[in-house]
Design an enzyme around this catalytic site. Structure first.
Site, short mmCIF file in Angstrom:
data_model
loop_
_atom_site.label_atom_id
_atom_site.label_comp_id
_atom_site.label_asym_id
_atom_site.label_seq_id
_atom_site.Cartn_x
_atom_site.Cartn_y
_atom_site.Cartn_z
N PHE A 89 0.90 -1.20 -0.08
CA PHE A 89 -0.02 -0.01 0.16
C PHE A 89 1.01 1.28 -0.04
CE2 PHE A 89 -2.15 -3.28 2.34
CZ PHE A 89 -2.97 -3.53 1.61
N GLY A 110 -5.93 -0.92 -8.92
CA GLY A 110 -5.59 -1.07 -7.42
C GLY A 110 -5.85 -0.14 -6.45
N GLU A 111 -5.81 1.23 -7.01
CA GLU A 111 -6.20 2.35 -5.96
C GLU A 111 -7.43 3.00 -6.27
OE1 GLU A 111 -2.47 4.02 -7.39
OE2 GLU A 111 -1.79 4.09 -5.08
N ILE A 164 2.21 -7.70 -4.73
CA ILE A 164 1.95 -7.30 -3.38
C ILE A 164 0.59 -7.68 -2.84
CG2 ILE A 164 3.96 -5.54 -3.34
CD1 ILE A 164 1.49 -3.46 -3.95
MO1 MOS Z 1 1.26 2.95 -4.00
S1 MOS Z 1 0.53 4.06 -2.62
O1 MOS Z 1 2.16 4.10 -5.14
O2 MOS Z 1 1.95 1.68 -3.52
#
Ligand code: MOS
Length: 726
Positions: A240, A686-687, A466
């Site tokens: 993260f 992802g974000e 990740i």
């Molecule tokens: Mo992300 S906050 O660029 O791993």
């Protein structure tokens, strides 16, 4: 390859295997849930010493002495390592975000200043408590946002026209001040490393997101050459953003291993992770929206104040999506950074939008009420044709589609938005919505793909997974292009012995390293076509054979075939604004007497280019929406105003949403291809799920009980303070 043109005809759509985009389960899932996937600290390494970091109990000042003798007399203690290189420095010209402070100069409470190394973890930990350390503590003038410590962040700023005049002239206007608190990444796996030095080569197992940069950071910190270091991060228990750069445990373990000539393991405690690892900055934001009678924006202002340690270059990019999300001729976007003595502020999932978008979306909700336009309709009316200042076209844009599909699925009726319309016993029930937006990032990446003589394939890159699904999607891309089922493709990640990938950050992993794999496979297809004596565009590959029935094994005649794919972002970046968009709809209940909020249901509709794997993409959306619930209701870093220490430094006191806090989340993935975003037409996801969702919940709280809270997170005390009397 460099991408200069939109990739309108993507080969992935002309292939025959039929696995791209499919909901295939994670290839490493079994190993993870059965506990056999080794995380950084879990490699069985013989003769390994254990190190525990010693941290500063002041927020600002100098370490004047560390009496190491007391520690060294204790059982099992081998060394107390003090070294000014302990604090990792980012290598020049990399994206690393490692701290720049020096250990004897203390800049924040909990800053690592030394490492105790012992035969066992318990011995090392015990010794850290027996070192006599003296400090010269400076006054803690770190009241957030001290005006004397504020610098403008001009790169983030832009203006056009006259916002003040637009606000004056407008029939409807909103001037809102909204604050957000600091956040922790709170990844499950603590930051940890095992370092081994054989006199020539330093091998480090660590939990990192970006090996391609981290190797340069570590080399720079230790004054080694990159080819004297091997970094391994095969499995990462969440990052993260907190593992974008190398942190102190990795540098300290390396220094100790080199000094002591034995392997050294350093695992941060949960408290140290909270205290030392970068935080998301708190923000103070002012939103000014001016609109005509129909809710069409004539003015758009977004100003933000964020903070970081003195000397740090990162500033939470709060305005990132505000630059292009909505129209409005008269614009003012400005950002300032205050210098305060808290741990480094850095990237935490969706840096910028995670806090900027919720604030903007609360202001939009206020404008919807003020102008009497339905919140969904208000957003639809204000989608600009192109970038509001630069005029650059969007590469692709599904905000309207997301708003419409989300509204339909959720059952948003466009009816009265009068707050306090429904009460069940003690509970007010209401709904709210918000837009989502997140810039599309892409980065250079390399990957090697080999077709083995036995007809299987191997993908190799130092890219990390990740928890996002990278292992799985890279295998799908290669399998689709080479005509192999997913289980015939082995994906090897997380080792700097492999070609440099893009690293996992900024939601760029899938499109960047996915494109590198794609490019390598294109080259392999060329070789295969030559061998088969057909034109490449006529070559059909499926289940390990070509169209005439000849198998890959026969075609290869005992040889392996290998190609390295190299993707670099080209000029296309200047021609388009590329971003992912979405919309959230939620229903909450708020307790009239306690101010407690429960999220009852939430729908998210997202458009982020090609979906590479329906399951892993959906999981990313769910993860992001879960973060939205945390940001809306519970997550906040609390600092002691007297000595500056982080008060809530564990998962009992820093409240991430737990299972009971999260309803069944509905995710709609809106069909989209973005040829300008990447050769594989994919953008980041992802974000995206955390880029505004907290705003939808805030708006639902208002709709439910009439409390318009202007401070995130909306804990019961804040809701009660704004609860209308009745
Ligand atoms: Mo992300 S906050 O660029 O791993």
């Amino acid at each position: 390859m460099e991408q200069d043109q939109p990739a309108t005809d993507c080969k992935l759509d002309q292939m025959s295997q039929g696995i791209i985009g499919k909901p295939i389960s994670r290839s490493e899932g079994f190993a993870k849930v059965t506990g056999t996937a080794p995380y950084a600290a879990e490699y069985p390494i013989e003769n390994c010493l254990e190190g525990v970091l010693v941290t500063a109990p002041i927020a600002r000042g100098k370490v004047t002495s560390i009496d190491v003798d007391a520690g060294l007399e204790m059982d099992g203690v081998i060394a107390v390592v003090e070294d000014e290189r302990m604090i990792a420095r980012p290598a020049q010209g990399t994206a690393g975000e490692a701290p720049v402070q020096q250990p004897r100069q203390v800049c924040y409470w909990g800053q690592p200043i030394a490492l105790v190394v012992a035969e066992t973890f318990e011995q090392a930990r015990d010794a850290t408590k027996h070192l006599a350390i003296t400090f010269d503590a400076d006054d803690l003038k770190d009241v957030p946002f001290d005006p004397h410590q504020v610098e403008p962040e001009s790169q983030e700023s832009s203006s056009q026209g006259d916002l003040a005049k637009a606000m004056n002239d407008a029939p409807h206007s909103i001037d809102a001040h909204i604050t957000t608190t600091g956040h922790a990444s709170a990844a499950m796996e603590p930051h940890s490393a095992i370092a081994e030095w054989d006199g020539n080569m330093l091998t480090v197992h660590s939990s990192l997101q970006m090996l391609n940069y981290n190797i340069a950071e570590l080399a720079d910190s230790l004054d080694l050459k990159e080819d004297e270091i091997r970094l391994v991060s095969r499995y990462v228990g969440g990052g993260f953003g907190s593992k974008l750069g190398v942190s102190e445990e990795t540098v300290a373990a390396s220094i100790a291993a080199m000094k002591l000539n034995r392997p050294v393991r350093v695992v941060m405690s949960r408290q140290q992770v909270f205290q030392c690892i970068m935080r998301r900055s708190e923000t103070s934001q002012r939103l000014r929206l001016a609109a005509d009678n129909d809710g069409g924006l004539t003015g758009f202002g977004h100003q933000a104040l964020v903070s970081n340690l003195p000397g740090e270059s990162f500033a939470e990019p709060v305005l990132q999506s505000s630059h292009f999300l909505y129209g409005g001729e008269n614009r003012l976007l400005e950002m300032d950074v205050a210098r305060i003595h808290r741990m480094t502020a850095g990237s935490v999932r969706a840096p910028g939008e995670a806090v900027g978008m919720p604030a903007l979306e609360v202001a939009m909700d206020m404008l919807a009420e003020e102008s009497g336009v339905d919140p969904v309709e208000l957003r639809l009316r204000n989608i600009p044709e192109s970038h509001p200042i630069k005029g650059t076209p969007f590469s692709s844009h599904r905000l309207a589609e997301c708003l419409k599909q989300g509204a339909r699925q959720f059952g948003w009726d466009g009816g009265s938005r009068q707050p306090r319309h429904t009460r069940e016993g003690e509970w007010w029930i209401g709904t709210g919505m918000a837009s989502a937006a997140r810039v599309h990032n892409i980065s250079e990446a390399k990957a090697r793909v080999t077709i083995k003589a036995d007809g299987t394939a191997v993908v190799e890159t130092d890219m990390t997974d990740i928890g996002t699904g990278t292992y799985t999607i890279l295998g799908q891309i290669a399998g689709e292009m080479l005509g192999l089922p997913r289980d015939k493709v082995l994906v090897e990640l997380g080792d700097t012995q492999f070609p440099r990938g893009s690293g996992s950050g900024g939601s760029w992993g899938a499109s960047s390293v996915g494109s590198a794999v794609f490019v390598a496979c294109e080259a392999l297809r060329k070789s295969l076509a030559e061998r088969a004596g057909v034109a490449e565009d006529k070559l059909k590959l499926k289940d390990g054979a070509i169209q005439n029935g000849v198998s890959l094994v026969d075609l290869l005649e005992g040889e392996d075939l290998s190609e390295e794919g190299h993707y670099e972002p080209g000029d296309i970046d200047d021609d388009y604004v590329a971003a992912s968009f979405g919309a959230y709809f939620t229903q909450v209940r708020v307790n009239h007497f306690t101010g407690e909020t429960r999220v009852e249901r939430m729908t998210g509709a997202f458009g982020f280019g090609r979906v590479l794997n329906e399951t892993t993409a959906r999981s990313q959306c769910i993860g992001g929406m879960t973060w939205s619930i945390g940001a809306a209701l519970t997550e906040a870093l609390h600092f002691d105003p007297v000595d500056g220490h982080l008060v809530n430094c564990d998962l009992a006191e820093y409240h991430v949403p737990v299972h009971r806090d999260v309803p069944d989340l509905q995710v709609i993935m809106v069909e989209e291809r973005d040829p300008a975003a990447s050769p594989i037409q994919a953008k980041g996801v992802g974000e995206l799920g955390v880029c505004g969702g907290a705003g939808a919940i805030a708006n639902a709280i208002y709709n439910a009980c009439g409390a318009r809270v202007m401070e995130f997170p909306m804990t019961p005390d804040k809701v009660m303070a704004r609860m209308p009397d009745d």
